[in-house]
Structures are given as structure tokens and as C-alpha cells.
Motif scaffolding. Structure first.
Motif, PDB file in Angstrom:
ATOM      1  N   UNK A  41       7.465  -2.599  14.897  1.00 37.39           N
ATOM      2  CA  UNK A  41       7.760  -1.806  13.722  1.00 37.39           C
ATOM      3  C   UNK A  41       7.687  -2.595  12.488  1.00 37.39           C
ATOM      4  N   UNK A  42       7.951  -3.736  12.501  1.00 33.61           N
ATOM      5  CA  UNK A  42       7.934  -4.601  11.431  1.00 33.61           C
ATOM      6  C   UNK A  42       6.338  -4.702  11.070  1.00 33.61           C
ATOM      7  N   UNK A  43       5.512  -5.080  12.292  1.00 28.88           N
ATOM      8  CA  UNK A  43       4.414  -5.177  12.240  1.00 28.88           C
ATOM      9  C   UNK A  43       3.498  -4.012  11.529  1.00 28.88           C
ATOM     10  N   UNK A  44       4.005  -2.679  11.844  1.00 27.80           N
ATOM     11  CA  UNK A  44       3.464  -1.784  11.204  1.00 27.80           C
ATOM     12  C   UNK A  44       3.683  -1.612   9.763  1.00 27.80           C
ATOM     13  N   UNK A  45       4.881  -1.956   9.279  1.00 29.19           N
ATOM     14  CA  UNK A  45       5.301  -2.031   7.786  1.00 29.19           C
ATOM     15  C   UNK A  45       4.360  -3.116   6.939  1.00 29.19           C
ATOM     16  N   UNK A  46       4.224  -4.182   7.578  1.00 33.24           N
ATOM     17  CA  UNK A  46       3.151  -5.220   7.113  1.00 33.24           C
ATOM     18  C   UNK A  46       1.837  -4.721   7.037  1.00 33.24           C
ATOM     19  N   UNK A  47       1.262  -4.113   7.922  1.00 33.38           N
ATOM     20  CA  UNK A  47       0.027  -3.428   7.883  1.00 33.38           C
ATOM     21  C   UNK A  47       0.017  -2.356   6.679  1.00 33.38           C
ATOM     22  N   UNK A  48       0.814  -1.471   6.625  1.00 39.50           N
ATOM     23  CA  UNK A  48       0.783  -0.580   5.779  1.00 39.50           C
ATOM     24  C   UNK A  48       1.021  -1.398   4.165  1.00 39.50           C
ATOM     25  N   UNK A  49       1.522  -2.267   4.029  1.00 43.65           N
ATOM     26  CA  UNK A  49       1.596  -3.092   2.780  1.00 43.65           C
ATOM     27  C   UNK A  49       0.212  -3.694   2.373  1.00 43.65           C
ATOM     28  N   UNK A  50      -0.445  -4.338   3.418  1.00 44.24           N
ATOM     29  CA  UNK A  50      -1.667  -4.817   3.249  1.00 44.24           C
ATOM     30  C   UNK A  50      -2.859  -3.542   2.997  1.00 44.24           C
ATOM     31  N   UNK A  51      -3.013  -2.794   3.774  1.00 44.20           N
ATOM     32  CA  UNK A  51      -3.794  -1.756   3.505  1.00 44.20           C
ATOM     33  C   UNK A  51      -3.332  -0.545   2.997  1.00 44.20           C
ATOM     34  N   UNK A  52      -3.284  -0.137   1.837  1.00 47.17           N
ATOM     35  CA  UNK A  52      -2.871   0.907   0.989  1.00 47.17           C
ATOM     36  C   UNK A  52      -3.521   2.265   1.456  1.00 47.17           C
ATOM     37  N   UNK A  53      -2.874   3.242   1.644  1.00 48.26           N
ATOM     38  CA  UNK A  53      -3.245   4.282   1.910  1.00 48.26           C
ATOM     39  C   UNK A  53      -3.909   4.588   3.432  1.00 48.26           C
ATOM     40  N   UNK A  54      -3.233   3.945   4.319  1.00 46.03           N
ATOM     41  CA  UNK A  54      -3.694   3.887   5.798  1.00 46.03           C
ATOM     42  C   UNK A  54      -2.959   5.174   6.357  1.00 46.03           C
ATOM     43  N   UNK A  55      -3.797   6.049   7.102  1.00 45.67           N
ATOM     44  CA  UNK A  55      -3.148   7.091   7.720  1.00 45.67           C
ATOM     45  C   UNK A  55      -2.919   6.707   9.013  1.00 45.67           C
TER      46      UNK A  55
END
Length: 76
Positions: A41-55
Motif C-alpha cells: 500500500x505504501x509502495x502504491x502511494x510512492x508510485x503515485x507521487x513519482x508518476x503523476x496522473x497514473x491510472x
């Protein structure tokens, strides 16, 4: 970890990557670098902060679907 993500992954239109594949790749990287991995879950949040607008999308047949990140691919 953020730099590792930027070095290995890039945004791209019309492609998807299973979330589990990405997380397993991260776990392997953490093990090699002797880092303590964060949970999925934390990794998912990290990914979304690195790659904006990811679906995210659920792909696969009924009862056998997996979540994918849409618009992200492994760099060549």
C-alpha cells in the motif's frame, strides 16, 4: 527508491504493467540494496507521487483479474 523508479520505469500511452510485477521488482531491488521494503500500500502511494496522473485498471477474465498500472512501462 524514487531514483530507482525513475531509472527503471517511464510513463507511456496505451501500455499497462501488473502491480504485482512492479512490487516484486521493488522487493528484489530492496533485497539487493539491503533496504527495508515498505508494504504494498505504501509502495502504491510512492508510485503515485513519482508518476503523476497514473491510472489503475483491472485486467483479466472474470474471477482472474489483476490490477495493473495503466500508462507505465519498464524502460528498454
Amino acid at each position: 527508491t524514487v531514483q530507482w523508479l525513475l531509472d527503471n520505469y517511464e510513463t507511456a500511452e496505451g501500455v499497462s504493467l501488473p502491480r504485482s510485477t512492479l512490487y516484486n521488482h521493488y522487493l528484489l531491488h530492496s533485497q539487493e540494496q539491503k533496504l527495508e521494503p515498505v508494504n504494498a500500500a505504501s509502495f502504491g502511494k510512492l508510485i503515485r507521487s513519482v508518476f503523476m496522473g497514473l491510472r489503475t485498471r483491472r485486467l483479466g477474465t472474470r474471477g482472474n483479474s489483476k490490477y495493473h498500472y495503466y500508462g507505465l512501462r519498464i524502460k528498454a
